[in-house]
Motif scaffolding. Structure first.
Motif, PDB file in Angstrom:
ATOM      1  N   GLU A   1       0.842  -1.195   0.000  1.00 11.93           N
ATOM      2  CA  GLU A   1       0.000   0.000   0.000  1.00 11.93           C
ATOM      3  C   GLU A   1       0.881   1.251   0.000  1.00 11.93           C
ATOM      4  OE1 GLU A   1      -3.571   0.912   2.869  1.00 11.93           O
ATOM      5  OE2 GLU A   1      -1.764   1.862   3.691  1.00 11.93           O
TER       6      GLU A   1
ATOM      7  N   HIS B   1      -9.205  -2.939   4.733  1.00 16.78           N
ATOM      8  CA  HIS B   1      -8.016  -2.124   4.418  1.00 16.78           C
ATOM      9  C   HIS B   1      -7.691  -1.166   5.567  1.00 16.78           C
ATOM     10  CE1 HIS B   1      -7.105  -3.129   0.176  1.00 16.78           C
ATOM     11  NE2 HIS B   1      -8.383  -3.487   0.171  1.00 16.78           N
TER      12      HIS B   1
ATOM     13  N   TYR C   1     -10.775   1.409  -3.393  1.00 19.95           N
ATOM     14  CA  TYR C   1     -10.926  -0.028  -3.204  1.00 19.95           C
ATOM     15  C   TYR C   1     -12.380  -0.451  -3.436  1.00 19.95           C
ATOM     16  CZ  TYR C   1      -6.314   0.756  -1.292  1.00 19.95           C
ATOM     17  OH  TYR C   1      -5.001   1.153  -1.145  1.00 19.95           O
TER      18      TYR C   1
ATOM     19  N   TYR D   1      -6.245  -0.482 -11.798  1.00 20.86           N
ATOM     20  CA  TYR D   1      -5.040   0.334 -11.681  1.00 20.86           C
ATOM     21  C   TYR D   1      -5.428   1.639 -11.003  1.00 20.86           C
ATOM     22  CZ  TYR D   1      -1.300   3.527 -13.103  1.00 20.86           C
ATOM     23  OH  TYR D   1      -0.299   4.467 -13.117  1.00 20.86           O
TER      24      TYR D   1
ATOM     25  N   GLU E   1      -0.823   1.611  -7.824  1.00 20.58           N
ATOM     26  CA  GLU E   1      -1.384   0.357  -7.332  1.00 20.58           C
ATOM     27  C   GLU E   1      -1.987  -0.408  -8.504  1.00 20.58           C
ATOM     28  OE1 GLU E   1      -3.444   0.618  -3.222  1.00 20.58           O
ATOM     29  OE2 GLU E   1      -3.591   2.648  -4.062  1.00 20.58           O
TER      30      GLU E   1
ATOM     31  N   TYR F   1      -4.146  -4.216  -8.977  1.00 23.36           N
ATOM     32  CA  TYR F   1      -4.716  -5.388  -8.322  1.00 23.36           C
ATOM     33  C   TYR F   1      -5.347  -6.312  -9.350  1.00 23.36           C
ATOM     34  CZ  TYR F   1      -3.963  -2.666  -4.135  1.00 23.36           C
ATOM     35  OH  TYR F   1      -3.377  -1.928  -3.134  1.00 23.36           O
TER      36      TYR F   1
ATOM     37  N   GLU G   1      -8.117  -7.180  -2.793  1.00 22.24           N
ATOM     38  CA  GLU G   1      -7.082  -6.201  -3.144  1.00 22.24           C
ATOM     39  C   GLU G   1      -6.045  -6.062  -2.028  1.00 22.24           C
ATOM     40  OE1 GLU G   1      -9.477  -2.864  -5.599  1.00 22.24           O
ATOM     41  OE2 GLU G   1     -10.389  -3.465  -3.696  1.00 22.24           O
TER      42      GLU G   1
ATOM     43  N   ASN H   1      -0.597  -5.529  -3.816  1.00 20.81           N
ATOM     44  CA  ASN H   1      -0.328  -4.539  -4.850  1.00 20.81           C
ATOM     45  C   ASN H   1       0.726  -5.079  -5.814  1.00 20.81           C
ATOM     46  OD1 ASN H   1       0.149  -2.300  -6.425  1.00 20.81           O
ATOM     47  ND2 ASN H   1       0.998  -1.048  -4.769  1.00 20.81           N
TER      48      ASN H   1
ATOM     49  N   ALA I   1       1.762  -3.564  -8.689  1.00 21.16           N
ATOM     50  CA  ALA I   1       2.245  -2.537  -9.617  1.00 21.16           C
ATOM     51  C   ALA I   1       3.728  -2.676  -9.926  1.00 21.16           C
ATOM     52  CB  ALA I   1       1.962  -1.150  -9.047  1.00 21.16           C
TER      53      ALA I   1
ATOM     54  N   ARG J   1       0.164  -2.851 -16.574  1.00 22.03           N
ATOM     55  CA  ARG J   1       0.218  -1.555 -15.905  1.00 22.03           C
ATOM     56  C   ARG J   1       0.345  -0.425 -16.914  1.00 22.03           C
ATOM     57  NH1 ARG J   1       4.617   1.480 -14.605  1.00 22.03           N
ATOM     58  NH2 ARG J   1       4.383   3.007 -12.894  1.00 22.03           N
TER      59      ARG J   1
END
Length: 499
Positions: free
Chosen positions: A274, A344, A353, A443, A452, A454, A462, A465, A467, A476
């Motif tokens: 995160e 989260h 999210y 994204y 981020e 997922y 989620e 991450n 990315a 991405r």
């Protein structure tokens, strides 16, 4: 295209198969009468997508909505254009992203409002008898009541006035203990602000004086009066529940036992990877220090309010049936956005999210074959879909897609469709979040933090991450490119330059 279930395919709990007869001119959906269909649009606030068909403490959370789903198309992957009330509802009414309407934040005074045609205007000009009941968060210039002629209209100011005249406390009046102070980015600097907390309470007033019950009773009276009119009706009922503060009237305050609530596994747990600045956001601050036992009480209160909203929906459905209008009424149900409820390690909305941006969505069209659609769709699809169902033309370019063909058994959008969501701060320009969502991936872009990514197929919560994963670099890059093209098309000036 997304999976569409119809005909004799297996139904979800509470669903049934239907048939069709007749055809409404210009629609592409079958209906049971040649009369112009009525329209009922019901929205809730902060209701999560997963509350549909949810069972907690041995009972359905939304029994009336589950039964409505039996006559509807259930859109299981519907997303809001922004996880914030005023810009989301303005976008929903106009079919345009907040970046295009200019209403990016909770602009209560309408300073950023501009001239866009609303759903209400289209229906009023088509001869519909218009009724609005509930909160009114759509910001346009001229304002909504000056744009559309309402045959009946009551909003929060009316409720508070009537409640005061009758010696009752307004249900929306927060108690001091329901507030929590946070530090929020606003116009380039952090400032102290107060938000509704996750602390629940019992609303002391009688159920019949709760604002959502009050507005629902007014909406029922509008429907009964409309039954004797020659014109078709269009009812807009905006239910406030389950929006915090979590002041819950009985019997709903005691409906779900906190000890019996089944919590998701990521309550109080941030995602791996995160971005660091997420802990500085309002939702993370609102969740700080809350224990699992406290989250159980929060969930019990939120679900109690959700069931209160569901009961209001049930009353509208019953009234439509009693006046003989149910079969010839298009019913649209959705929430403006969701709520993290501790997942989260966050509370309320204002992030990208699933719990915040994915919303419940049902569309019932008279006589249509029942389906379940799991492709991605947007709030912004609602207006073009409704216009097509009614054979009306949009006055200008809309940002969503019409799903009228899919509702009538025709083709649905392709599987590679992407929808977008944006957040730009609450009371003023603040934290910037943008998301592009496809059937498999999400994204998230923040100009001041790491990206981020997922995999929603493998990681629905989620929590991982991806990315930075080299194997997903092409994914991405593709989604990032789509996001910046969308931003250019919509005139989103807050996104920054693409690196």
């Amino acid at each position: 295209m997304g999976h569409v279930r119809q005909g004799n395919e297996r139904c979800r709990p509470g669903e049934a198969n239907g048939d069709s007869s007749g055809k409404y001119e210009g629609l592409g959906v079958t209906v049971g009468t040649v009369a112009k269909p009525n329209v009922v649009m019901i929205t809730t606030d902060h209701q999560r997508s997963d509350t549909l068909f949810m069972r907690q403490d041995g009972m359905e959370v939304t029994p009336h909505l589950n039964r409505l789903a039996a006559d509807s198309c259930v859109f299981s992957r519907a997303y809001c254009s922004t996880p914030l009330c005023v810009p989301a509802r303005t976008a929903l009414a106009t079919g345009k992203y907040p970046a295009r309407t200019g209403v990016l934040v909770n602009d209560w005074s309408g300073e950023t409002a501009s001239d866009h045609r609303s759903m209400h205007e289209y229906l009023g000009e088509a001869g519909y008898r218009l009724g609005h009941f509930g909160v009114q968060h759509i910001r346009l210039r001229p304002e909504l009541r000056a744009r559309a002629r309402f045959d009946a209209y009551m909003d929060l100011a009316d409720y508070k006035r009537i409640a005061g005249e009758r010696g009752a406390e307004a249900a929306s009046s927060p108690s001091p203990e329901s507030k929590r102070e946070v530090m929020e980015m606003r116009n380039g600097a952090y400032e102290r602000r107060s938000y509704s907390s996750a602390l629940p309470s019992v609303w002391s007033g009688p159920l019949e004086k709760h604002q959502d019950v009050f507005f629902t009773r007014q909406a029922e009276a509008f429907l009964r009066k409309s039954a004797s009119e020659e014109r078709p009706f269009a009812l807009f009922l905006n239910i406030w529940a389950p929006h915090p503060p979590l002041a819950v009237p009985e019997p709903y305050a005691s409906r779900f036992r906190p000890s019996a609530i089944e919590l998701p596994s990521n309550i109080g747990v941030p995602a791996a990877g995160e971005p660091r600045n997420r802990r500085l956001g309002v939702p993370a601050q609102l969740a700080e220090g809350i224990t699992e036992e406290q989250w159980r009480r929060t969930w019990a209160a939120h679900l109690g309010l959700t069931q209160l909203a569901d009961a209001c929906v049930g009353r509208i459905i019953r009234t439509l049936q009693e006046i003989g209008a149910y079969e010839n009424t298009i019913i649209l149900f959705m929430s403006d956005h969701g709520d993290h409820l501790g997942q989260h390690a966050m509370y309320q909305k204002m992030e990208m999210y699933e719990q915040a941006v994915r919303v419940p969505m049902l569309i019932k069209t008279p006589g249509a074959r029942l389906r379940w659609y799991d492709g991605v769709m947007s709030h912004l699809d609602v207006l073009p879909t409704l216009l097509d169902l009614l054979g009306l033309k949009a006055a200008d370019q809309l940002d969503g897609l019409s799903l009228a063909s899919a509702l009538g058994g025709g083709p649905a959008p392709d599987d590679d469709r992407a929808v977008f969501s944006q957040y730009s701060g609450n009371a003023g320009i603040g934290d910037i979040r943008r998301a592009v969502i496809t059937k498999r991936y999400k994204y998230i872009y923040d100009p001041h933090a790491d990206d981020e990514l997922y995999d929603l197929q493998e990681d629905l919560l989620e929590m991982n991450n991806l990315a930075g994963e080299p194997r997903l670099a092409a994914v991405r890059a593709r989604l990032r490119g789509a996001l910046f093209r969308w931003a250019r098309d919509c005139g989103d000036e807050l996104l920054g330059d693409e690196a």
